[in-house]
Design a protein around this motif. Structure first.
Motif, PDB file in Angstrom:
ATOM      1  N   GLN A 728     -43.364  -4.514   3.130  1.00 52.34           N
ATOM      2  CA  GLN A 728     -43.770  -3.421   2.226  1.00 52.34           C
ATOM      3  C   GLN A 728     -43.984  -3.988   0.844  1.00 52.34           C
ATOM      4  O   GLN A 728     -43.042  -4.380   0.164  1.00 52.34           O
ATOM      5  CB  GLN A 728     -42.735  -2.285   2.180  1.00 52.34           C
ATOM      6  CG  GLN A 728     -43.238  -1.163   1.252  1.00 52.34           C
ATOM      7  CD  GLN A 728     -42.323   0.047   1.155  1.00 52.34           C
ATOM      8  OE1 GLN A 728     -41.231   0.053   1.723  1.00 52.34           O
ATOM      9  NE2 GLN A 728     -42.777   1.066   0.439  1.00 52.34           N
ATOM     10  N   VAL A 729     -45.241  -4.041   0.434  1.00 54.24           N
ATOM     11  CA  VAL A 729     -45.583  -4.569  -0.883  1.00 54.24           C
ATOM     12  C   VAL A 729     -45.692  -3.396  -1.850  1.00 54.24           C
ATOM     13  O   VAL A 729     -46.491  -2.483  -1.633  1.00 54.24           O
ATOM     14  CB  VAL A 729     -46.902  -5.359  -0.830  1.00 54.24           C
ATOM     15  CG1 VAL A 729     -47.311  -5.799  -2.231  1.00 54.24           C
ATOM     16  CG2 VAL A 729     -46.778  -6.559   0.106  1.00 54.24           C
ATOM     17  N   GLY A 730     -44.885  -3.443  -2.896  1.00 61.64           N
ATOM     18  CA  GLY A 730     -44.897  -2.360  -3.875  1.00 61.64           C
ATOM     19  C   GLY A 730     -44.199  -1.136  -3.308  1.00 61.64           C
ATOM     20  O   GLY A 730     -43.445  -1.209  -2.330  1.00 61.64           O
ATOM     21  N   THR A 731     -44.473  -0.012  -3.938  1.00 65.42           N
ATOM     22  CA  THR A 731     -43.847   1.232  -3.496  1.00 65.42           C
ATOM     23  C   THR A 731     -44.936   2.193  -3.065  1.00 65.42           C
ATOM     24  O   THR A 731     -46.125   1.937  -3.250  1.00 65.42           O
ATOM     25  CB  THR A 731     -43.053   1.882  -4.643  1.00 65.42           C
ATOM     26  OG1 THR A 731     -44.002   2.264  -5.659  1.00 65.42           O
ATOM     27  CG2 THR A 731     -42.037   0.912  -5.236  1.00 65.42           C
ATOM     28  N   GLN A 732     -44.509   3.296  -2.521  1.00 66.01           N
ATOM     29  CA  GLN A 732     -45.463   4.336  -2.118  1.00 66.01           C
ATOM     30  C   GLN A 732     -46.346   4.740  -3.305  1.00 66.01           C
ATOM     31  O   GLN A 732     -47.518   5.043  -3.128  1.00 66.01           O
ATOM     32  CB  GLN A 732     -44.682   5.546  -1.594  1.00 66.01           C
ATOM     33  CG  GLN A 732     -45.478   6.429  -0.682  1.00 66.01           C
ATOM     34  CD  GLN A 732     -45.326   6.049   0.778  1.00 66.01           C
ATOM     35  OE1 GLN A 732     -44.262   5.637   1.206  1.00 66.01           O
ATOM     36  NE2 GLN A 732     -46.400   6.170   1.537  1.00 66.01           N
ATOM     37  N   ALA A 733     -45.764   4.692  -4.502  1.00 65.57           N
ATOM     38  CA  ALA A 733     -46.517   5.112  -5.691  1.00 65.57           C
ATOM     39  C   ALA A 733     -47.687   4.182  -5.997  1.00 65.57           C
ATOM     40  O   ALA A 733     -48.621   4.554  -6.698  1.00 65.57           O
ATOM     41  CB  ALA A 733     -45.575   5.183  -6.893  1.00 65.57           C
ATOM     42  N   ASP A 734     -47.625   2.976  -5.490  1.00 67.02           N
ATOM     43  CA  ASP A 734     -48.728   2.026  -5.705  1.00 67.02           C
ATOM     44  C   ASP A 734     -49.898   2.279  -4.765  1.00 67.02           C
ATOM     45  O   ASP A 734     -50.943   1.644  -4.901  1.00 67.02           O
ATOM     46  CB  ASP A 734     -48.236   0.593  -5.502  1.00 67.02           C
ATOM     47  CG  ASP A 734     -47.184   0.208  -6.518  1.00 67.02           C
ATOM     48  OD1 ASP A 734     -47.389   0.478  -7.712  1.00 67.02           O
ATOM     49  OD2 ASP A 734     -46.145  -0.362  -6.122  1.00 67.02           O
ATOM     50  N   LEU A 735     -49.702   3.162  -3.797  1.00 64.96           N
ATOM     51  CA  LEU A 735     -50.736   3.392  -2.782  1.00 64.96           C
ATOM     52  C   LEU A 735     -51.509   4.668  -3.075  1.00 64.96           C
ATOM     53  O   LEU A 735     -50.930   5.661  -3.510  1.00 64.96           O
ATOM     54  CB  LEU A 735     -50.095   3.532  -1.402  1.00 64.96           C
ATOM     55  CG  LEU A 735     -49.582   2.265  -0.746  1.00 64.96           C
ATOM     56  CD1 LEU A 735     -48.846   2.615   0.544  1.00 64.96           C
ATOM     57  CD2 LEU A 735     -50.741   1.324  -0.449  1.00 64.96           C
ATOM     58  N   PRO A 736     -52.807   4.651  -2.793  1.00 65.89           N
ATOM     59  CA  PRO A 736     -53.545   5.916  -2.893  1.00 65.89           C
ATOM     60  C   PRO A 736     -53.040   6.858  -1.792  1.00 65.89           C
ATOM     61  O   PRO A 736     -52.570   6.396  -0.753  1.00 65.89           O
ATOM     62  CB  PRO A 736     -54.998   5.497  -2.639  1.00 65.89           C
ATOM     63  CG  PRO A 736     -54.920   4.222  -1.866  1.00 65.89           C
ATOM     64  CD  PRO A 736     -53.643   3.551  -2.293  1.00 65.89           C
ATOM     65  N   PRO A 737     -53.132   8.159  -2.019  1.00 63.76           N
ATOM     66  CA  PRO A 737     -52.719   9.084  -0.954  1.00 63.76           C
ATOM     67  C   PRO A 737     -53.642   8.950   0.250  1.00 63.76           C
ATOM     68  O   PRO A 737     -54.790   8.530   0.104  1.00 63.76           O
ATOM     69  CB  PRO A 737     -52.851  10.463  -1.602  1.00 63.76           C
ATOM     70  CG  PRO A 737     -53.803  10.273  -2.747  1.00 63.76           C
ATOM     71  CD  PRO A 737     -53.662   8.852  -3.209  1.00 63.76           C
ATOM     72  N   VAL A 738     -53.124   9.287   1.423  1.00 60.51           N
ATOM     73  CA  VAL A 738     -53.985   9.256   2.602  1.00 60.51           C
ATOM     74  C   VAL A 738     -55.030  10.370   2.452  1.00 60.51           C
ATOM     75  O   VAL A 738     -54.806  11.345   1.733  1.00 60.51           O
ATOM     76  CB  VAL A 738     -53.180   9.423   3.912  1.00 60.51           C
ATOM     77  CG1 VAL A 738     -52.230   8.256   4.092  1.00 60.51           C
ATOM     78  CG2 VAL A 738     -52.444  10.743   3.951  1.00 60.51           C
ATOM     79  N   PRO A 739     -56.182  10.230   3.115  1.00 60.46           N
ATOM     80  CA  PRO A 739     -57.227  11.245   2.988  1.00 60.46           C
ATOM     81  C   PRO A 739     -56.739  12.617   3.454  1.00 60.46           C
ATOM     82  O   PRO A 739     -55.791  12.708   4.245  1.00 60.46           O
ATOM     83  CB  PRO A 739     -58.340  10.719   3.906  1.00 60.46           C
ATOM     84  CG  PRO A 739     -58.077   9.261   4.026  1.00 60.46           C
ATOM     85  CD  PRO A 739     -56.597   9.105   3.961  1.00 60.46           C
ATOM     86  N   PRO A 740     -57.390  13.664   2.971  1.00 60.32           N
ATOM     87  CA  PRO A 740     -56.984  15.017   3.366  1.00 60.32           C
ATOM     88  C   PRO A 740     -57.033  15.190   4.889  1.00 60.32           C
ATOM     89  O   PRO A 740     -57.904  14.617   5.548  1.00 60.32           O
ATOM     90  CB  PRO A 740     -58.030  15.922   2.704  1.00 60.32           C
ATOM     91  CG  PRO A 740     -58.768  15.079   1.726  1.00 60.32           C
ATOM     92  CD  PRO A 740     -58.523  13.642   2.057  1.00 60.32           C
ATOM     93  N   ASN A 741     -56.114  15.942   5.391  1.00 62.71           N
ATOM     94  CA  ASN A 741     -56.034  16.247   6.830  1.00 62.71           C
ATOM     95  C   ASN A 741     -55.829  15.021   7.708  1.00 62.71           C
ATOM     96  O   ASN A 741     -56.251  14.986   8.863  1.00 62.71           O
ATOM     97  CB  ASN A 741     -57.287  17.000   7.300  1.00 62.71           C
ATOM     98  CG  ASN A 741     -57.501  18.265   6.512  1.00 62.71           C
ATOM     99  OD1 ASN A 741     -56.522  18.980   6.221  1.00 62.71           O
ATOM    100  ND2 ASN A 741     -58.722  18.536   6.123  1.00 62.71           N
ATOM    101  N   PHE A 742     -55.202  14.006   7.126  1.00 59.31           N
ATOM    102  CA  PHE A 742     -54.848  12.825   7.912  1.00 59.31           C
ATOM    103  C   PHE A 742     -53.931  13.286   9.048  1.00 59.31           C
ATOM    104  O   PHE A 742     -52.984  14.034   8.829  1.00 59.31           O
ATOM    105  CB  PHE A 742     -54.123  11.838   6.997  1.00 59.31           C
ATOM    106  CG  PHE A 742     -54.088  10.420   7.488  1.00 59.31           C
ATOM    107  CD1 PHE A 742     -55.245   9.655   7.519  1.00 59.31           C
ATOM    108  CD2 PHE A 742     -52.890   9.844   7.900  1.00 59.31           C
ATOM    109  CE1 PHE A 742     -55.208   8.330   7.952  1.00 59.31           C
ATOM    110  CE2 PHE A 742     -52.844   8.519   8.336  1.00 59.31           C
ATOM    111  CZ  PHE A 742     -54.012   7.767   8.363  1.00 59.31           C
ATOM    112  N   PRO A 743     -54.205  12.852  10.269  1.00 61.12           N
ATOM    113  CA  PRO A 743     -53.398  13.358  11.396  1.00 61.12           C
ATOM    114  C   PRO A 743     -51.908  13.026  11.235  1.00 61.12           C
ATOM    115  O   PRO A 743     -51.557  11.986  10.692  1.00 61.12           O
ATOM    116  CB  PRO A 743     -53.978  12.623  12.607  1.00 61.12           C
ATOM    117  CG  PRO A 743     -55.336  12.194  12.193  1.00 61.12           C
ATOM    118  CD  PRO A 743     -55.267  11.936  10.721  1.00 61.12           C
ATOM    119  N   THR A 744     -51.099  13.935  11.708  1.00 57.41           N
ATOM    120  CA  THR A 744     -49.648  13.722  11.654  1.00 57.41           C
ATOM    121  C   THR A 744     -49.098  13.654  13.077  1.00 57.41           C
ATOM    122  O   THR A 744     -49.760  14.032  14.040  1.00 57.41           O
ATOM    123  CB  THR A 744     -48.938  14.867  10.901  1.00 57.41           C
ATOM    124  OG1 THR A 744     -49.252  16.092  11.555  1.00 57.41           O
ATOM    125  CG2 THR A 744     -49.385  14.919   9.449  1.00 57.41           C
TER     126      THR A 744
END
Ligand SMILES: NCCC(=O)NCCc1ccc(O)c(O)c1
Length: 753
Positions: A728-744
């Motif tokens: 895990q490089v960096g934190t979640q905050a360093d990542l762009p959000p996943v696209p809308p309606n990304f499957p869960t």
């Protein structure tokens, strides 16, 4: 038919027509005009030697130096091109602006989607199902695959390249092979869905009914869009784009439960990324699907001015991609977890070159007569070949081409200073680009790909042909056999990994020099983070493994050991939901690493192995082979990056018979780990490297790409038993959000009513 052997039909036809003990290449009986067809070829399927049609003649009549492009159907490693890769007729990627093809590439606006100027399909395969066609027609901004596979020029606008993969359960030698007989108007039936492989019938998994699946060939800065439509019964899937760094698009890296939920049957998942230049490939990252046929090539080209080695070759053809794979004659699931009485381990029966080949039955001596892959070259020219090792088993692959030196110019997509060799040994997941000069006598020459290591048991190999345009089709020398092969000469990547001495017989990866600038921070004496990762197998005692009410996974190894993989004493388990999109749904106790081992985690410690790395840190990793099995070197692949290979070695200490973590740490303290950090050492960039048996590798990279990146042994059966770790490089905050309606996805454990 009434045969019992699955390939007897082919074998039988061979018997009838065979002129040589070794079998028959598919050759026209007499030479025909290019592009004509033998109308008599109706009684039997077209691949059978007795009815061979001269479709592969076409290559001889179209010189690759003609300015016209797409003068006949081109093919890109597409499993249908009848023993001719059509290369000579499709020289549409010229690397030199002033070369014979300068300006000759035309880009067709949409439509038409499927036809080139002469009305023949230029790149088959691509899915022309209504959904693919509809998407292309709906959106005029999209380019079709054959428009994207083009020469790349500076200043030309990037394209959006659209692909549609339909994944299915399918069949080698299915009935499609009877219906797509060439006819008088189509030299190649444009959408032939026949998969021949090595001529042995079996069930497989395919993308667009091709083996390999569709080739993605684009220019740097193009955007690549792939709709993956999963119609494999009862199967979920993800596709990983091996070598593509996915900067800013980590959610499209295709690792199940790390970067996405697997794509359910009936669902379509749209991947979108921009590719870093080089030779890469795509493959399923779920289960064992890769070994059943879900892979294909990716080539991201650059304008010649951007490739430091472009002066070394004249052509970089779409058809000179050489994807090699190991091949079973049964479902991969037959081998996992593995059987006892008939323990064939992972040993493949066969090897394929661009999905093609022949197979000799060791019991009967019969040999199938399916077409071999042919690469066509024109005398005097220099060609860039792009070799992709898509093996899934533990066998290294040895490539040798009769009568030709191989000048290695890139590995894993990254350019190196050229070195000349005669043989390239590669491991699962590696790529090697090399230049061949067509400077020998115009003739046909054997290409031999031998499976080494465990593949030596069954002597798995495959042949292909390097053919000079207008020359003969058949090599004049006897076909090389496993035991009497083409002389190996100077070897790239020797298995003995004696890399710390000068030698004339071999060149180690750590002796290659990067052809590009290296961030000086990489070469500083002390990295910011140093991580030692030893790996080995844990061998279960049966009474432990089969304790009532326990269900631990395992692999039956060749000697019958029941094993799981450990990296730093941890066997990786996927979490129940993706790290990138549903981190908070995961129980924190699911995670572990060497410093945080769960309580009661015994010798078979299973959890989601995750190592945290600060963003932008200079990271050094030392991978240490504690497996200690002769002839077994594990290729480690890192997603999201290429790393510099700083050193490869074995213990210099004669008393140390077996290396382990403790010893590697000790060597490091004494400054005895091999590290090429001097000015001018220029350690090469790669994303997959074999850790030599009883040895280590030292890798470095700067952690500039935030995200959850898998680091793993690329052997398929080792992945499924846990030889993975997430960086895990960096934190979640360093990542762009996943696209809308990304499957869960995730567990469903509501209160019990
Ligand atoms: N001294 C430990 C014995 C051991 O580790 N046995 C496993 C051997 C093995 C496992 C997986 C493979 O894929 C393979 O080829 C060999």
């Amino acid at each position: 038919m009434g045969c019992s052997a699955r390939y007897c039909l082919l074998a039988l036809s061979l018997c009838l027509v065979s002129e040589h003990a070794f079998g028959v290449r598919i050759m026209p009986k007499r030479k025909k005009e290019a592009g004509t067809i033998d109308d008599q070829s109706t009684s039997a399927s077209w691949w059978q030697a007795g009815t061979a049609t001269p479709f592969h003649d076409s290559g001889s009549e179209f010189s690759s130096t003609h300015g016209l492009v797409q003068t006949h159907p081109s093919s890109i490693s597409d499993g249908y091109s009848f023993g001719s890769s059509g290369a000579s007729a499709n020289p549409f990627v010229s690397t030199s602006g002033s070369g014979p093809l300068s300006g000759s590439f035309r880009s067709n606006p949409l439509p038409p989607l499927t036809k080139s100027s002469n009305g023949k399909t230029s790149l088959k395969h691509l899915d022309f199902t209504s959904s693919a066609t509809a998407e292309l027609r709906r959106n005029p901004a999209l380019s079709a695959p054959d428009e994207c596979a083009r020469a790349c020029r500076e200043g030309e606008p990037p394209r959006i390249c659209y692909y549609h993969f339909t994944l299915e359960m399918y069949t080698v030698l299915g009935a499609a092979c009877q219906v797509c007989t060439p006819n008088a108007t189509n030299v190649v039936w444009s959408h032939c869905q026949c998969v021949l492989a090595d001529g042995v019938e079996r069930g497989i998994l395919t993308a667009n009914r091709m083996l390999p699946g569709p080739s993605i060939q684009v220019c740097e800065n193009d955007k690549v869009v792939i709709d993956v439509e999963n119609h494999m019964e009862g199967m979920e899937v993800t596709i990983h784009w091996h070598g593509i760094w996915q900067r800013g698009s980590q959610y499209y890296d295709g690792v199940p439960f790390v970067t996405q939920c697997p794509i359910q049957q009936g669902n379509t998942f749209r991947y979108q990324w921009q590719g870093n230049a080089g030779t890469h490939f795509w493959h399923a990252h779920t289960g064992l699907q890769k070994l059943d046929g879900l892979y294909g090539s990716i080539v991201v080209r650059q304008p010649p001015s951007k490739d430091p080695n472009s002066h070394l070759y004249d052509y970089d053809l779409t058809t000179h991609v050489m994807l090699i794979s190991d091949w079973l004659h049964e479902d991969a699931a037959e081998r996992y977890p593995g059987r006892l009485a008939v323990n064939t381990g992972q040993d493949p029966e066969s090897v394929l070159i661009n999905g093609k080949g022949q197979f000799r039955d060791p019991n009967t001596g019969f040999m199938t007569n399916t077409p071999l892959e042919v690469f066509t070259i024109t005398p005097g020219r220099r060609y860039r070949f792009r070799m992709i090792n898509a093996f899934a088993s533990v066998c290294p692959a040895q490539l040798t081409i009769e009568g030709h030196n191989l000048t290695v110019i890139a590995t894993d997509g990254e350019p190196v200073q050229p070195v000349q060799v005669n043989t390239i040994i590669s491991f699962s997941g590696e790529r090697y680009d090399f230049v061949i000069e067509a400077s020998n006598r115009p003739a046909a020459y054997w290409i031999q790909v031998r499976g080494l290591g465990e593949c030596g048991i069954k002597r798995a190999q495959q042949l292909g042909i390097l053919r000079y345009a207008r020359g003969p089709y058949q090599p004049s020398t006897p076909a090389p056999t496993y035991d009497v092969g083409i002389p190996q000469g100077v070897v790239m990547n020797p298995l003995d990994a004696r890399c710390n001495i000068p030698r004339t017989d071999a060149i180690c990866v750590s002796q290659l020099k990067n052809a590009q600038h290296i961030d000086p921070a990489i070469l500083q004496e002390r990295p910011d983070v140093k991580i030692f990762l030893p790996f080995r197998f844990f061998v279960y005692r049966p009474e432990m493994l089969f304790q009532p009410n326990t269900y631990n996974r395992y692999l039956v190894a060749p000697q019958g050991d029941h094993v799981i993989s450990l990296i730093d004493e941890i066997s990786y388990m996927a979490p129940p939901a993706p790290l990138i999109s549903q981190y908070d749904d995961i129980n924190p106790e699911q995670f572990c690493n060497g410093d945080n081992r769960p309580a009661n985690c015994g010798q078979n410690c299973m959890c989601t192995h995750k190592v945290d790395i600060p963003l932008n840190a200079v990271v050094e990793m030392v991978l240490v082979d504690e497996v200690q099995i002769v002839n077994l070197s594990h290729p480690f692949h890192l997603h999201g990056y290429s790393y510099n290979v700083i050193g490869i070695g074995r213990s210099p200490d004669q008393n140390v018979k077996k290396i382990n973590l403790k010893h590697a740490l000790d060597l490091d303290r004494r400054g005895l780990l091999e590290r090429h950090l001097k000015q001018g050492d220029l350690p090469p960039s790669k994303d997959t490297i074999a850790v030599p048996n009883n040895g280590y590798v030292v890798l470095r990279f700067r952690a500039t790409n935030p995200g959850f990146w898998l680091l793993h042994c690329h052997f398929l059966f080792h992945i499924v038993i846990g030889m993975n770790v997430v960086l895990q490089v960096g934190t979640q905050a360093d990542l762009p959000p996943v696209p809308p309606n990304f499957p869960t996805c995730g567990d469903h454990l509501p209160p019990i009513n």
